[in-house]
Scaffold this active site. Structure first.
Site, PDB file in Angstrom:
ATOM      1  N   HIS A 233      -4.021  -2.921  -8.093  1.00 32.11           N
ATOM      2  CA  HIS A 233      -5.218  -3.610  -7.634  1.00 32.11           C
ATOM      3  C   HIS A 233      -6.358  -2.645  -7.353  1.00 32.11           C
ATOM      4  O   HIS A 233      -7.475  -2.816  -7.823  1.00 32.11           O
ATOM      5  CB  HIS A 233      -4.898  -4.426  -6.378  1.00 32.11           C
ATOM      6  CG  HIS A 233      -6.012  -5.291  -5.908  1.00 32.11           C
ATOM      7  ND1 HIS A 233      -6.998  -4.851  -5.054  1.00 32.11           N
ATOM      8  CD2 HIS A 233      -6.306  -6.588  -6.178  1.00 32.11           C
ATOM      9  CE1 HIS A 233      -7.841  -5.832  -4.821  1.00 32.11           C
ATOM     10  NE2 HIS A 233      -7.450  -6.896  -5.486  1.00 32.11           N
ATOM     11  N   HIS A 234      -6.104  -1.632  -6.536  1.00 38.20           N
ATOM     12  CA  HIS A 234      -7.099  -0.578  -6.334  1.00 38.20           C
ATOM     13  C   HIS A 234      -6.413   0.691  -5.851  1.00 38.20           C
ATOM     14  O   HIS A 234      -5.276   0.665  -5.376  1.00 38.20           O
ATOM     15  CB  HIS A 234      -8.221  -1.017  -5.383  1.00 38.20           C
ATOM     16  CG  HIS A 234      -7.825  -1.166  -3.947  1.00 38.20           C
ATOM     17  ND1 HIS A 234      -7.518  -2.376  -3.366  1.00 38.20           N
ATOM     18  CD2 HIS A 234      -7.674  -0.248  -2.952  1.00 38.20           C
ATOM     19  CE1 HIS A 234      -7.215  -2.209  -2.099  1.00 38.20           C
ATOM     20  NE2 HIS A 234      -7.296  -0.910  -1.819  1.00 38.20           N
TER      21      HIS A 234
ATOM     22  N   HIS B 195      -2.833   0.310  -4.033  1.00 38.83           N
ATOM     23  CA  HIS B 195      -2.564  -1.063  -3.605  1.00 38.83           C
ATOM     24  C   HIS B 195      -1.959  -1.820  -4.787  1.00 38.83           C
ATOM     25  O   HIS B 195      -2.609  -2.007  -5.817  1.00 38.83           O
ATOM     26  CB  HIS B 195      -3.857  -1.742  -3.149  1.00 38.83           C
ATOM     27  CG  HIS B 195      -3.714  -3.202  -2.857  1.00 38.83           C
ATOM     28  ND1 HIS B 195      -4.795  -4.043  -2.773  1.00 38.83           N
ATOM     29  CD2 HIS B 195      -2.619  -3.985  -2.632  1.00 38.83           C
ATOM     30  CE1 HIS B 195      -4.374  -5.275  -2.519  1.00 38.83           C
ATOM     31  NE2 HIS B 195      -3.069  -5.258  -2.440  1.00 38.83           N
TER      32      HIS B 195
ATOM     33  N   TYR C 267       0.873  -1.173   0.000  1.00 34.60           N
ATOM     34  CA  TYR C 267       0.000   0.000   0.000  1.00 34.60           C
ATOM     35  C   TYR C 267       0.915   1.229   0.000  1.00 34.60           C
ATOM     36  O   TYR C 267       1.634   1.470   0.970  1.00 34.60           O
ATOM     37  CB  TYR C 267      -0.907   0.003   1.227  1.00 34.60           C
ATOM     38  CG  TYR C 267      -2.071  -0.945   1.126  1.00 34.60           C
ATOM     39  CD1 TYR C 267      -3.331  -0.494   0.731  1.00 34.60           C
ATOM     40  CD2 TYR C 267      -1.925  -2.308   1.409  1.00 34.60           C
ATOM     41  CE1 TYR C 267      -4.403  -1.364   0.621  1.00 34.60           C
ATOM     42  CE2 TYR C 267      -2.994  -3.177   1.307  1.00 34.60           C
ATOM     43  CZ  TYR C 267      -4.234  -2.696   0.915  1.00 34.60           C
ATOM     44  OH  TYR C 267      -5.285  -3.560   0.818  1.00 34.60           O
TER      45      TYR C 267
ATOM     46  N   MET D 189     -14.930  -3.007  11.101  1.00 40.21           N
ATOM     47  CA  MET D 189     -15.858  -1.914  10.825  1.00 40.21           C
ATOM     48  C   MET D 189     -17.044  -2.454  10.048  1.00 40.21           C
ATOM     49  O   MET D 189     -16.988  -3.550   9.483  1.00 40.21           O
ATOM     50  CB  MET D 189     -15.178  -0.817   9.999  1.00 40.21           C
ATOM     51  CG  MET D 189     -14.081  -0.054  10.710  1.00 40.21           C
ATOM     52  SD  MET D 189     -13.442   1.285   9.656  1.00 40.21           S
ATOM     53  CE  MET D 189     -12.315   2.077  10.802  1.00 40.21           C
TER      54      MET D 189
ATOM     55  N   HIS E 216     -13.256  -4.445   7.375  1.00 36.42           N
ATOM     56  CA  HIS E 216     -11.847  -4.830   7.367  1.00 36.42           C
ATOM     57  C   HIS E 216     -11.733  -6.301   6.959  1.00 36.42           C
ATOM     58  O   HIS E 216     -12.532  -6.786   6.156  1.00 36.42           O
ATOM     59  CB  HIS E 216     -11.222  -4.533   8.721  1.00 36.42           C
ATOM     60  CG  HIS E 216     -10.944  -3.066   8.921  1.00 36.42           C
ATOM     61  ND1 HIS E 216     -10.485  -2.525  10.101  1.00 36.42           N
ATOM     62  CD2 HIS E 216     -11.063  -2.013   8.066  1.00 36.42           C
ATOM     63  CE1 HIS E 216     -10.335  -1.224   9.970  1.00 36.42           C
ATOM     64  NE2 HIS E 216     -10.684  -0.890   8.755  1.00 36.42           N
TER      65      HIS E 216
ATOM     66  N   HIS F  55     -17.839  -1.009   3.185  1.00 30.36           N
ATOM     67  CA  HIS F  55     -16.512  -1.104   3.799  1.00 30.36           C
ATOM     68  C   HIS F  55     -16.532  -1.936   5.073  1.00 30.36           C
ATOM     69  O   HIS F  55     -17.341  -1.707   5.971  1.00 30.36           O
ATOM     70  CB  HIS F  55     -15.998   0.299   4.126  1.00 30.36           C
ATOM     71  CG  HIS F  55     -14.674   0.307   4.826  1.00 30.36           C
ATOM     72  ND1 HIS F  55     -13.489   0.004   4.182  1.00 30.36           N
ATOM     73  CD2 HIS F  55     -14.337   0.561   6.110  1.00 30.36           C
ATOM     74  CE1 HIS F  55     -12.484   0.092   5.034  1.00 30.36           C
ATOM     75  NE2 HIS F  55     -12.967   0.431   6.218  1.00 30.36           N
TER      76      HIS F  55
END
Length: 586
Positions: free
Chosen positions: A249-250, A321, A215, A475, A402, A400
């Protein structure tokens, strides 16, 4: 059942010029593409026809890709090769081609389907690609149902000479010859777009670290034309370095939410490095997000997301990422996100509202659970005081969690009657997060009720996973994109303080757990073990039936006036009827 779909075929002679079945001008058509491997040797394009609920796929190998005798492509619940639904193209030892619809067993070995649902195979002998079609839902119990949300596409290839496809083992190949990607197949149809100023926020000739996952964060200062005057973001899209389509990836662009005069260090490095300046942590407000396979995100013609101006901080941060499973040391990358900006602001400012659960250790997921639910509530009282009389129009959503989240959805209610779901992803992965344009805008009125559910898989964990900010915490959030901007920014809940205190007292008194009334909820949850089925069900009932504490917050961080503690969970009078499956007529 929800299983996987794979396509297998010979590539020594295959090529396609273009899609030919549907007209591109058709408003019922959506197109997208992605790549399977970091080197970009294997790519996929797809075209969705919403009128007949079919997808046409095109798979292409580059000239660098090795010749093979069979190739497998398909869909998977979680990227596994077991219990798969397969579209099969292969060459036998007499060099005769075969096209078959198959499925795999619990060991990943292939069996022939009773019903053949892989349609319109077409091989073009000029090159190395193939097209085929597939209904969203074939109503065949052996086939995967393609729904909106995350889809895991798996692939495998081999040089084996075959006399039959029965028993072919896809994941018995080398790690370089099979894998999977995550995409959203059912992308929305195209939206017309006006001309705008382009602002590309990218890395520059970055030597990507030799790690399988990186990241990378880069803080940048916005140009003066943006900082001097508020602009609207009306579109954003990826800008990928050619040849790196499988590496990136993102990506996300975060606004640095700080005092307008505060200088933010121009940090560039690993997002989780110990030497990352603490002040860069304020760069946390999402402005744009892209994930592999995502098309450009286009705002409705009535609205745009504000960026810049003299009253805003001058810094944003790019997070990328990188996925480098081969741990190559020669990747050079300049990828990022391009924002399309206009100084001619549209009729409405768009905004982002947070739904779901508070970022708090008052919530926990027991260890050893396959699908433990947590629910966050946005109650009628909060939307009643926070939304304008005419309501808001929701056009996008970013779900979202984790690491343990596996499904997320938000239900919508008005006066106790359930309306169509706002967003739903039953194959959710924390490794594939994007802001998704909704297929239909949703109007939310004052007094409406929104309920966000997250499912978590903690198989293999003994201790509870606690709510919080760390990546090892959990989360449950839906970042809802809407217009016009309102005072309400956060509409989230947690179990009430009184109910949680009673729960811990019960566990201490009746189950002899080492609970401390002076300890934090996190410490007390971690002291509870083992998580037996009875104890797990008791916690589930606590969350499902107890009063809640509400975070009904304005954009300045203050709560709306009122007592938001100990509120009853709203009652559902009439749930939505299950949607009937639409089976194709053959």
């Amino acid at each position: 059942m929800y299983i996987q779909c794979i396509l297998i075929f010979v590539f020594s002679f295959i090529c396609c010029d273009s899609f030919t079945i549907y007209k591109k001008s058709d408003h019922q058509i959506a197109e997208s593409d992605s790549v399977f491997d970091p080197n970009g040797d294997l790519s996929i394009k797809w075209r969705v026809n919403y009128l007949n609920k079919k997808i046409q796929f095109e798979v292409r190998l580059s000239e660098k890709a090795p010749a093979v005798n069979w190739f497998a492509l398909g869909f998977s619940d979680r990227g596994d090769f077991e219990n798969a639904d397969l579209c099969l193209v292969w060459t036998d030892y007499n060099e005769i081609e075969h096209f078959e619809d198959m499925h795999s067993d619990e060991k990943g070995k292939l069996l022939l389907d009773a019903n053949q649902n892989c349609d319109a195979f077409h091989v073009n002998a000029k090159g190395r690609c193939l097209t085929f079609e597939r209904y969203f839902d074939t109503c065949d119990d052996d086939d995967y149902v393609i729904e909106d949300g995350t889809v895991h596409i798996i692939w495998a290839r081999g040089t084996d000479k075959l006399f039959s496809a029965k028993g072919l083992c896809l994941n018995c190949t080398s790690p370089h010859d099979h894998g999977f990607i995550r995409v959203r197949l059912l992308t929305p149809t195209g939206i017309s777009q006006e001309k705008a100023e382009e602002l590309s926020i990218t890395n520059k000739n970055l030597k990507v670290p030799t790690s399988d996952t990186t990241y990378w964060c880069k803080v940048v200062k916005l140009p003066e034309f943006v900082t001097d005057k508020v602009h609207h973001i009306i579109r954003f899209e990826s800008k990928i370095t050619k040849g790196n389509e499988g590496l990136v990836h993102h990506m996300e662009v975060f606004y640095c939410d700080a005092n307008p005069q505060q200088e933010i260090p121009l940090y560039e490095g690993n997002c989780f490095a110990s030497d990352r300046p603490e002040t860069t942590k304020v760069c946390s407000k999402v402005k744009a997000a892209w994930a592999m396979g995502a098309p450009p995100f286009v705002y409705p013609k009535e609205a745009g997301l504000p960026l810049g101006g003299t009253a805003a901080n001058k810094y944003v941060m790019l997070e990328v990422h990188y996925n480098n499973p081969e741990v190559k040391d020669d990747w050079i990358d300049s990828s990022g996100i391009t924002l399309h900006l206009t100084a001619n602001r549209r009729q409405y400012d768009a905004a982002i509202m947070e739904l779901g659960l508070e970022y708090t250790d008052k919530m926990a997921i027991p260890g050893g659970q396959k699908a433990f639910p947590l629910i966050g509530y946005c109650i009628p009282q909060c939307t009643g005081v926070g939304l304008p009389r005419q309501g808001i129009v929701v056009f996008g959503s970013q779900l979202h969690t984790h690491l343990t989240g596996v499904a997320v959805w938000t239900r919508h209610f008005r006066q106790g009657i359930e309306l169509p779901v706002l967003n739903r992803d039953v194959h959710y992965s924390t490794h594939f997060q994007e802001i998704r344009i909704l297929h239909r805008p949703v109007r939310v009125l004052p007094g409406d009720y929104l309920m966000t559910t997250c499912l978590y898989d903690t198989i293999g964990k003994e201790n509870a996973t606690i709510g919080g900010h760390a990546i090892t915490d959990e989360m449950c959030v839906n970042y809802m994109h809407y217009y016009p901007a309102s005072e309400l920014e956060v509409c989230k809940s947690a179990v009430s303080n009184a109910a949680l205190e009673k729960y811990f007292k019960f566990e201490k008194r009746w189950n002899n757990m080492p609970i401390s009334y002076k300890a934090s909820p996190r410490a007390n949850y971690l002291s509870i073990k083992p998580w037996t089925p009875l104890r797990t069900n008791s916690l589930h009932m606590l969350y499902s039936e107890s009063p809640i504490s509400m975070q009904c917050n304005k954009s300045d961080g203050n709560r709306f006036q009122g007592d938001w503690e100990g509120i009853d969970i709203p009652k559902i009078k009439l749930p939505l009827k299950p949607v009937l499956r639409q089976c194709p007529s053959y």
